[in-house]
Design a protein around this motif. Structure first.
Motif, PDB file in Angstrom:
ATOM      1  N   ALA A   1       0.834  -1.208   0.000  1.00 36.55           N
ATOM      2  CA  ALA A   1       0.000   0.000   0.000  1.00 36.55           C
ATOM      3  C   ALA A   1       0.866   1.255   0.000  1.00 36.55           C
ATOM      4  CB  ALA A   1      -0.931  -0.005   1.217  1.00 36.55           C
ATOM      5  N   GLU A   2       1.940   1.229   0.773  1.00 35.05           N
ATOM      6  CA  GLU A   2       2.846   2.391   0.816  1.00 35.05           C
ATOM      7  C   GLU A   2       3.482   2.630  -0.545  1.00 35.05           C
ATOM      8  OE1 GLU A   2       6.882   3.889   3.206  1.00 35.05           O
ATOM      9  OE2 GLU A   2       5.833   2.061   3.834  1.00 35.05           O
ATOM     10  N   TRP A   3       3.866   1.532  -1.218  1.00 29.30           N
ATOM     11  CA  TRP A   3       4.498   1.666  -2.530  1.00 29.30           C
ATOM     12  C   TRP A   3       3.494   2.177  -3.564  1.00 29.30           C
ATOM     13  CZ3 TRP A   3       3.847  -0.530  -7.382  1.00 29.30           C
ATOM     14  CH2 TRP A   3       4.883  -0.308  -8.294  1.00 29.30           C
ATOM     15  N   VAL A   4       2.296   1.589  -3.595  1.00 33.64           N
ATOM     16  CA  VAL A   4       1.263   2.026  -4.537  1.00 33.64           C
ATOM     17  C   VAL A   4       0.942   3.502  -4.308  1.00 33.64           C
ATOM     18  CG1 VAL A   4      -1.168   1.770  -5.198  1.00 33.64           C
ATOM     19  CG2 VAL A   4       0.253  -0.260  -4.885  1.00 33.64           C
ATOM     20  N   ARG A   5       0.857   3.906  -3.044  1.00 30.81           N
ATOM     21  CA  ARG A   5       0.561   5.306  -2.708  1.00 30.81           C
ATOM     22  C   ARG A   5       1.665   6.230  -3.235  1.00 30.81           C
ATOM     23  NH1 ARG A   5      -0.995   4.189   1.989  1.00 30.81           N
ATOM     24  NH2 ARG A   5      -3.250   4.376   1.766  1.00 30.81           N
ATOM     25  N   SER A   6       2.916   5.784  -3.132  1.00 25.30           N
ATOM     26  CA  SER A   6       4.033   6.617  -3.607  1.00 25.30           C
ATOM     27  C   SER A   6       4.025   6.745  -5.130  1.00 25.30           C
ATOM     28  CB  SER A   6       5.375   6.037  -3.136  1.00 25.30           C
ATOM     29  OG  SER A   6       5.698   4.831  -3.819  1.00 25.30           O
ATOM     30  N   ILE A   7       3.710   5.641  -5.837  1.00 17.19           N
ATOM     31  CA  ILE A   7       3.648   5.693  -7.302  1.00 17.19           C
ATOM     32  C   ILE A   7       2.478   6.567  -7.745  1.00 17.19           C
ATOM     33  CG2 ILE A   7       3.360   4.341  -9.418  1.00 17.19           C
ATOM     34  CD1 ILE A   7       6.074   4.007  -8.028  1.00 17.19           C
ATOM     35  N   LEU A   8       1.368   6.451  -7.057  1.00 17.77           N
ATOM     36  CA  LEU A   8       0.223   7.319  -7.356  1.00 17.77           C
ATOM     37  C   LEU A   8       0.603   8.782  -7.209  1.00 17.77           C
ATOM     38  CD1 LEU A   8      -3.026   5.751  -5.819  1.00 17.77           C
ATOM     39  CD2 LEU A   8      -2.732   6.649  -8.135  1.00 17.77           C
ATOM     40  N   GLY A   9       1.368   9.085  -6.168  1.00 23.21           N
ATOM     41  CA  GLY A   9       1.806  10.457  -5.954  1.00 23.21           C
ATOM     42  C   GLY A   9       2.642  10.965  -7.117  1.00 23.21           C
ATOM     43  N   GLU A  10       3.538  10.114  -7.619  1.00 26.24           N
ATOM     44  CA  GLU A  10       4.383  10.518  -8.754  1.00 26.24           C
ATOM     45  C   GLU A  10       3.556  10.690 -10.027  1.00 26.24           C
ATOM     46  OE1 GLU A  10       8.186   8.565  -9.391  1.00 26.24           O
ATOM     47  OE2 GLU A  10       8.017   7.640  -7.411  1.00 26.24           O
ATOM     48  N   LEU A  11       2.604   9.800 -10.239  1.00 21.64           N
ATOM     49  CA  LEU A  11       1.786   9.876 -11.449  1.00 21.64           C
ATOM     50  C   LEU A  11       0.871  11.103 -11.427  1.00 21.64           C
ATOM     51  CD1 LEU A  11       0.775   6.113 -11.872  1.00 21.64           C
ATOM     52  CD2 LEU A  11       2.311   7.419 -13.357  1.00 21.64           C
ATOM     53  N   THR A  12       0.258  11.360 -10.286  1.00 21.09           N
ATOM     54  CA  THR A  12      -0.691  12.489 -10.215  1.00 21.09           C
ATOM     55  C   THR A  12       0.007  13.840 -10.175  1.00 21.09           C
ATOM     56  OG1 THR A  12      -0.804  12.214  -7.800  1.00 21.09           O
ATOM     57  CG2 THR A  12      -2.504  11.122  -9.114  1.00 21.09           C
ATOM     58  N   SER A  13       1.221  13.876  -9.628  1.00 24.37           N
ATOM     59  CA  SER A  13       1.955  15.151  -9.572  1.00 24.37           C
ATOM     60  C   SER A  13       2.719  15.436 -10.858  1.00 24.37           C
ATOM     61  CB  SER A  13       2.942  15.128  -8.395  1.00 24.37           C
ATOM     62  OG  SER A  13       4.000  14.204  -8.644  1.00 24.37           O
ATOM     63  N   GLY A  14       2.885  14.383 -11.678  1.00 24.69           N
ATOM     64  CA  GLY A  14       3.630  14.547 -12.921  1.00 24.69           C
ATOM     65  C   GLY A  14       5.130  14.394 -12.759  1.00 24.69           C
ATOM     66  N   SER A  15       5.575  13.956 -11.571  1.00 30.23           N
ATOM     67  CA  SER A  15       7.012  13.846 -11.313  1.00 30.23           C
ATOM     68  C   SER A  15       7.605  12.507 -11.740  1.00 30.23           C
ATOM     69  CB  SER A  15       7.294  14.069  -9.821  1.00 30.23           C
ATOM     70  OG  SER A  15       6.670  13.052  -9.039  1.00 30.23           O
ATOM     71  N   MET A  16       6.775  11.580 -12.211  1.00 29.39           N
ATOM     72  CA  MET A  16       7.268  10.276 -12.650  1.00 29.39           C
ATOM     73  C   MET A  16       8.154  10.448 -13.891  1.00 29.39           C
ATOM     74  SD  MET A  16       7.227   6.848 -12.686  1.00 29.39           S
ATOM     75  CE  MET A  16       5.831   6.256 -11.728  1.00 29.39           C
ATOM     76  N   PRO A  17       9.419  10.020 -13.847  1.00 26.69           N
ATOM     77  CA  PRO A  17      10.290  10.129 -15.020  1.00 26.69           C
ATOM     78  C   PRO A  17       9.702   9.377 -16.212  1.00 26.69           C
ATOM     79  CG  PRO A  17      11.563   9.590 -13.053  1.00 26.69           C
ATOM     80  CD  PRO A  17      10.122   9.448 -12.678  1.00 26.69           C
ATOM     81  N   GLY A  18       9.740  10.008 -17.384  1.00 22.13           N
ATOM     82  CA  GLY A  18       9.248   9.368 -18.605  1.00 22.13           C
ATOM     83  C   GLY A  18       7.754   9.482 -18.805  1.00 22.13           C
ATOM     84  N   LEU A  19       7.066  10.199 -17.911  1.00 16.95           N
ATOM     85  CA  LEU A  19       5.609  10.290 -18.004  1.00 16.95           C
ATOM     86  C   LEU A  19       5.169  10.990 -19.288  1.00 16.95           C
ATOM     87  CD1 LEU A  19       2.959   9.664 -16.540  1.00 16.95           C
ATOM     88  CD2 LEU A  19       3.156  11.860 -15.356  1.00 16.95           C
ATOM     89  N   ALA A  20       5.853  12.076 -19.642  1.00 15.02           N
ATOM     90  CA  ALA A  20       5.504  12.817 -20.859  1.00 15.02           C
ATOM     91  C   ALA A  20       5.703  11.949 -22.095  1.00 15.02           C
ATOM     92  CB  ALA A  20       6.339  14.088 -20.954  1.00 15.02           C
ATOM     93  N   GLU A  21       6.801  11.197 -22.114  1.00  9.26           N
ATOM     94  CA  GLU A  21       7.080  10.318 -23.249  1.00  9.26           C
ATOM     95  C   GLU A  21       6.041   9.198 -23.345  1.00  9.26           C
ATOM     96  OE1 GLU A  21      10.810  12.381 -22.097  1.00  9.26           O
ATOM     97  OE2 GLU A  21       9.215  11.319 -21.005  1.00  9.26           O
ATOM     98  N   TRP A  22       5.617   8.708 -22.205  1.00  5.71           N
ATOM     99  CA  TRP A  22       4.578   7.667 -22.158  1.00  5.71           C
ATOM    100  C   TRP A  22       3.289   8.177 -22.792  1.00  5.71           C
ATOM    101  CZ3 TRP A  22       2.419   5.605 -16.802  1.00  5.71           C
ATOM    102  CH2 TRP A  22       1.537   4.542 -17.028  1.00  5.71           C
ATOM    103  N   ARG A  23       2.870   9.359 -22.373  1.00  3.04           N
ATOM    104  CA  ARG A  23       1.652   9.946 -22.936  1.00  3.04           C
ATOM    105  C   ARG A  23       1.802  10.186 -24.439  1.00  3.04           C
ATOM    106  NH1 ARG A  23      -2.067  11.586 -19.269  1.00  3.04           N
ATOM    107  NH2 ARG A  23      -1.413  11.936 -17.093  1.00  3.04           N
ATOM    108  N   ALA A  24       2.972  10.689 -24.846  1.00  2.00           N
ATOM    109  CA  ALA A  24       3.201  11.011 -26.256  1.00  2.00           C
ATOM    110  C   ALA A  24       3.172   9.747 -27.115  1.00  2.00           C
ATOM    111  CB  ALA A  24       4.539  11.727 -26.415  1.00  2.00           C
TER     112      ALA A  24
END
Length: 202
Positions: free
Chosen positions: A169-192
């Motif tokens: 749960a702690e890990w999922v919560r941390s990944i959610l935080g990165e995805l929702t804040s936009g701080s996840m590396p490669g997120l822009a490339e993933w969307r593109a």
């Protein structure tokens, strides 16, 4: 991990129950269910009698008597053999000391989740996190109740399962935080990539 003659974990559960005393399969199954071993070991009850037969075939258990109560089917009482006791103890030592490859379904999903869009992954992770939090709360309450009735030694598998769920749960919560804040590396490339037709999903 050693290749065992009867490798189904249900066999270990049966052997560990028969160590206490001789009993018939129906009684063994009742005890395993009452103790929650079907949850601890992922027992599939459809294979129960097959596993009992295989344990007998390989000399790990043996029939000591057969009884019949009226018109009911005959019930065979089994006991563990010396070979069965040795097998159980060897298996138990292996499980506690050695690392084994474990491939949960969640890990399989994570390995190919990039084919879904970030927004959908966020939604799915939120659903999973809600289920995790609910399970954690229920398990914590159950442990607190049981610790008043039973020695902690027999509740360690429940403690471990709770700790693993809390870590997840702690890990999922941390990944959610990165995805929702936009701080996840490669997120822009993933969307593109998905926007350019990399998947049928957005």
């Amino acid at each position: 991990m050693k290749r065992r003659k009867v490798g189904n974990l249900l066999a270990l559960a049966i052997l560990s129950t028969l160590v206490e005393r001789s009993m018939h399969p129906y009684e063994i199954a009742s005890i395993l269910k009452a103790r929650g071993k079907d949850r601890d070991m992922g027992i599939k009850w459809g294979s129960f009698y097959t596993v009992v037969r295989n344990l007998g075939k390989h000399g790990f258990i043996e029939a000591v008597e057969s009884t019949r109560d009226g018109a009911r089917p005959e019930r065979t009482v089994y006991r563990i053999t010396d070979a069965g006791r040795d097998e159980m103890l060897d298996w138990l030592r292996e499980l506690l000391a050695e690392l084994a490859p474990e491939e949960p379904k969640f890990v399989a999903g994570l390995s190919v989740m990039a084919w879904l869009g970030p927004d959908e992954v966020i939604s799915l992770f939120r659903t999973r996190l809600a289920a995790l939090d609910e399970e954690i709360e229920r398990s914590r309450g159950e442990l607190e109740r049981l610790i008043e009735e039973l020695p902690r030694l027999v509740l360690l598998e429940g403690e471990y399962r709770l700790a693993m769920r809390m870590a997840e749960a702690e890990w999922v919560r941390s990944i959610l935080g990165e995805l929702t804040s936009g701080s996840m590396p490669g997120l822009a490339e993933w969307r593109a990539y998905l926007a350019e037709g990399g998947s049928t999903r957005s």
